[in-house]
Design a protein around this motif. Structure first.
Motif, PDB file in Angstrom:
ATOM      1  N   ARG A 273      41.537  39.754  21.798  1.00 62.94           N
ATOM      2  CA  ARG A 273      42.534  40.043  22.844  1.00 62.94           C
ATOM      3  C   ARG A 273      42.619  38.906  23.846  1.00 62.94           C
ATOM      4  NH1 ARG A 273      39.811  44.767  22.679  1.00 62.94           N
ATOM      5  NH2 ARG A 273      39.020  44.532  24.814  1.00 62.94           N
ATOM      6  N   THR A 274      41.477  38.303  24.185  1.00 63.78           N
ATOM      7  CA  THR A 274      41.466  37.162  25.093  1.00 63.78           C
ATOM      8  C   THR A 274      42.228  35.987  24.494  1.00 63.78           C
ATOM      9  OG1 THR A 274      39.395  37.847  26.111  1.00 63.78           O
ATOM     10  CG2 THR A 274      39.970  35.510  26.293  1.00 63.78           C
ATOM     11  N   GLU A 275      41.992  35.702  23.222  1.00 64.39           N
ATOM     12  CA  GLU A 275      42.692  34.604  22.560  1.00 64.39           C
ATOM     13  C   GLU A 275      44.180  34.909  22.403  1.00 64.39           C
ATOM     14  OE1 GLU A 275      41.505  31.653  22.223  1.00 64.39           O
ATOM     15  OE2 GLU A 275      39.517  32.300  22.886  1.00 64.39           O
ATOM     16  N   TRP A 276      44.523  36.176  22.203  1.00 66.30           N
ATOM     17  CA  TRP A 276      45.930  36.578  22.140  1.00 66.30           C
ATOM     18  C   TRP A 276      46.604  36.279  23.473  1.00 66.30           C
ATOM     19  CZ3 TRP A 276      47.663  40.961  25.026  1.00 66.30           C
ATOM     20  CH2 TRP A 276      49.013  41.251  24.848  1.00 66.30           C
ATOM     21  N   LEU A 277      45.970  36.696  24.585  1.00 70.05           N
ATOM     22  CA  LEU A 277      46.531  36.397  25.906  1.00 70.05           C
ATOM     23  C   LEU A 277      46.677  34.891  26.094  1.00 70.05           C
ATOM     24  CD1 LEU A 277      44.691  38.917  28.267  1.00 70.05           C
ATOM     25  CD2 LEU A 277      47.158  38.819  27.816  1.00 70.05           C
TER      26      LEU A 277
ATOM     27  N   GLY B  27      45.331  38.424  41.631  1.00 70.21           N
ATOM     28  CA  GLY B  27      44.345  39.374  42.144  1.00 70.21           C
ATOM     29  C   GLY B  27      44.116  40.585  41.262  1.00 70.21           C
ATOM     30  N   VAL B  28      44.433  40.441  39.957  1.00 77.55           N
ATOM     31  CA  VAL B  28      44.239  41.556  39.023  1.00 77.55           C
ATOM     32  C   VAL B  28      43.451  41.081  37.807  1.00 77.55           C
ATOM     33  CG1 VAL B  28      46.313  42.809  39.746  1.00 77.55           C
ATOM     34  CG2 VAL B  28      46.460  41.190  37.846  1.00 77.55           C
ATOM     35  N   VAL B  29      42.792  42.041  37.163  1.00 79.33           N
ATOM     36  CA  VAL B  29      42.070  41.789  35.917  1.00 79.33           C
ATOM     37  C   VAL B  29      42.358  42.936  34.956  1.00 79.33           C
ATOM     38  CG1 VAL B  29      40.220  40.417  36.973  1.00 79.33           C
ATOM     39  CG2 VAL B  29      39.968  42.902  36.776  1.00 79.33           C
ATOM     40  N   PHE B  30      42.150  42.659  33.675  1.00 75.36           N
ATOM     41  CA  PHE B  30      42.258  43.708  32.661  1.00 75.36           C
ATOM     42  C   PHE B  30      40.865  44.239  32.369  1.00 75.36           C
ATOM     43  CE2 PHE B  30      46.173  41.300  31.567  1.00 75.36           C
ATOM     44  CZ  PHE B  30      47.070  42.354  31.666  1.00 75.36           C
ATOM     45  N   ILE B  31      40.736  45.552  32.287  1.00 75.36           N
ATOM     46  CA  ILE B  31      39.469  46.180  31.918  1.00 75.36           C
ATOM     47  C   ILE B  31      39.719  47.151  30.764  1.00 75.36           C
ATOM     48  CG2 ILE B  31      38.485  45.983  34.231  1.00 75.36           C
ATOM     49  CD1 ILE B  31      39.050  49.085  34.462  1.00 75.36           C
ATOM     50  N   VAL B  32      38.698  47.389  29.984  1.00 73.30           N
ATOM     51  CA  VAL B  32      38.818  48.366  28.899  1.00 73.30           C
ATOM     52  C   VAL B  32      38.720  49.754  29.496  1.00 73.30           C
ATOM     53  CG1 VAL B  32      37.741  49.269  26.802  1.00 73.30           C
ATOM     54  CG2 VAL B  32      37.920  46.796  27.165  1.00 73.30           C
ATOM     55  N   ARG B  33      39.714  50.577  29.186  1.00 73.11           N
ATOM     56  CA  ARG B  33      39.768  51.961  29.668  1.00 73.11           C
ATOM     57  C   ARG B  33      39.164  52.917  28.645  1.00 73.11           C
ATOM     58  NH1 ARG B  33      39.613  56.535  31.175  1.00 73.11           N
ATOM     59  NH2 ARG B  33      41.196  57.701  32.278  1.00 73.11           N
TER      60      ARG B  33
ATOM     61  N   ILE C 271      48.627  33.098  29.036  1.00 71.31           N
ATOM     62  CA  ILE C 271      48.043  33.897  30.105  1.00 71.31           C
ATOM     63  C   ILE C 271      46.538  33.651  30.123  1.00 71.31           C
ATOM     64  CG2 ILE C 271      47.660  36.228  30.995  1.00 71.31           C
ATOM     65  CD1 ILE C 271      50.253  37.014  29.389  1.00 71.31           C
ATOM     66  N   GLU C 272      46.072  33.016  31.174  1.00 71.43           N
ATOM     67  CA  GLU C 272      44.643  32.771  31.360  1.00 71.43           C
ATOM     68  C   GLU C 272      44.101  33.846  32.287  1.00 71.43           C
ATOM     69  OE1 GLU C 272      42.748  30.446  29.942  1.00 71.43           O
ATOM     70  OE2 GLU C 272      44.386  29.453  28.877  1.00 71.43           O
ATOM     71  N   GLN C 273      43.064  34.547  31.860  1.00 75.91           N
ATOM     72  CA  GLN C 273      42.562  35.673  32.648  1.00 75.91           C
ATOM     73  C   GLN C 273      41.979  35.252  33.998  1.00 75.91           C
ATOM     74  OE1 GLN C 273      41.133  39.224  30.518  1.00 75.91           O
ATOM     75  NE2 GLN C 273      40.882  37.804  28.800  1.00 75.91           N
ATOM     76  N   GLN C 274      41.317  34.104  34.073  1.00 70.80           N
ATOM     77  CA  GLN C 274      40.780  33.660  35.355  1.00 70.80           C
ATOM     78  C   GLN C 274      41.904  33.321  36.322  1.00 70.80           C
ATOM     79  OE1 GLN C 274      37.336  33.685  36.185  1.00 70.80           O
ATOM     80  NE2 GLN C 274      38.368  33.653  38.163  1.00 70.80           N
ATOM     81  N   ALA C 275      42.949  32.687  35.824  1.00 71.75           N
ATOM     82  CA  ALA C 275      44.105  32.372  36.669  1.00 71.75           C
ATOM     83  C   ALA C 275      44.782  33.652  37.138  1.00 71.75           C
ATOM     84  CB  ALA C 275      45.091  31.482  35.915  1.00 71.75           C
TER      85      ALA C 275
ATOM     86  N   LYS D  36      41.328  43.294  41.378  1.00 68.55           N
ATOM     87  CA  LYS D  36      39.996  42.714  41.129  1.00 68.55           C
ATOM     88  C   LYS D  36      38.984  43.061  42.203  1.00 68.55           C
ATOM     89  CE  LYS D  36      40.130  38.120  43.171  1.00 68.55           C
ATOM     90  NZ  LYS D  36      39.952  36.707  42.929  1.00 68.55           N
ATOM     91  N   SER D  37      39.430  43.431  43.382  1.00 68.13           N
ATOM     92  CA  SER D  37      38.507  43.759  44.465  1.00 68.13           C
ATOM     93  C   SER D  37      38.112  45.230  44.479  1.00 68.13           C
ATOM     94  CB  SER D  37      39.123  43.408  45.818  1.00 68.13           C
ATOM     95  OG  SER D  37      39.381  42.031  45.886  1.00 68.13           O
ATOM     96  N   THR D  38      39.076  46.107  44.224  1.00 71.46           N
ATOM     97  CA  THR D  38      38.823  47.544  44.343  1.00 71.46           C
ATOM     98  C   THR D  38      38.628  48.240  43.006  1.00 71.46           C
ATOM     99  OG1 THR D  38      41.171  48.124  44.241  1.00 71.46           O
ATOM    100  CG2 THR D  38      40.247  47.613  46.428  1.00 71.46           C
ATOM    101  N   PHE D  39      39.046  47.592  41.938  1.00 67.74           N
ATOM    102  CA  PHE D  39      39.049  48.170  40.590  1.00 67.74           C
ATOM    103  C   PHE D  39      39.909  49.433  40.506  1.00 67.74           C
ATOM    104  CE2 PHE D  39      36.055  44.955  39.735  1.00 67.74           C
ATOM    105  CZ  PHE D  39      36.049  44.780  38.369  1.00 67.74           C
ATOM    106  N   ARG D  40      40.867  49.542  41.398  1.00 67.86           N
ATOM    107  CA  ARG D  40      41.850  50.621  41.314  1.00 67.86           C
ATOM    108  C   ARG D  40      43.011  50.144  40.451  1.00 67.86           C
ATOM    109  NH1 ARG D  40      40.709  54.790  44.574  1.00 67.86           N
ATOM    110  NH2 ARG D  40      39.454  54.425  46.423  1.00 67.86           N
TER     111      ARG D  40
END
Length: 134
Positions: free
Chosen positions: A34-38, A53-59, A43-47, A114-118
């Motif tokens: 999935r990271t390589e797909w992005l 100010g957002v990140v992807f997490i596994v739900r 789409i670079e996840q760190q950028a 990324k700060s609140t994980f909401r």
């Protein structure tokens, strides 16, 4: 089935005492794909974290195992987008060795602050890019 294919080699560190890929490592393989797909979509996840100010997490995940992978096997991880929502993406991912499907998983990822994980909406440019990749 496939929107994206990523190949990998099975290393010693991926195997258990029985010489086969440890079951949890398929989740790592799926994550890397999935990271390589992005990345392939620009789409670079760190950028994304730094700039939006957002990140992807596994739900959630559910994996079915059909056959073992072993040391030195070359695997294809096939990824398909099943559903895109305003703050989540549902994938089907499969691990293949040649013509044999070894494992299949349903993985749902969510976008969070990324700060609140909401939960947070996927930024519009990223959402448009993901939708166009379907």
């Amino acid at each position: 089935m496939t929107n994206f294919v990523w190949t990998l080699r099975v290393y010693w560190e991926d195997t258990d005492a029985g010489g086969v890929v440890f079951y949890a490592n398929y989740l790592k393989f799926f994550e890397r794909a999935r990271t390589e797909w992005l990345r392939s979509l620009g789409i670079e996840q760190q950028a994304l974290a730094d700039q939006a100010g957002v990140v992807f997490i596994v739900r959630s995940t559910a994996v079915d195992y059909n056959a073992p992978a072993r040391l030195d096997d070359q695997l294809e991880i096939r990824t398909r987008i099943d559903r895109v929502g305003p703050a989540s993406v549902q994938f089907t991912q499969q691990a293949w060795r040649g013509e044999l499907m070894l494992a299949t998983g349903a993985i749902r990822v969510g976008c969070v602050d990324k700060s609140t994980f909401r939960p947070a909406p996927i930024p519009d440019p990223v959402l448009a890019t993901i939708k166009s990749a379907r």
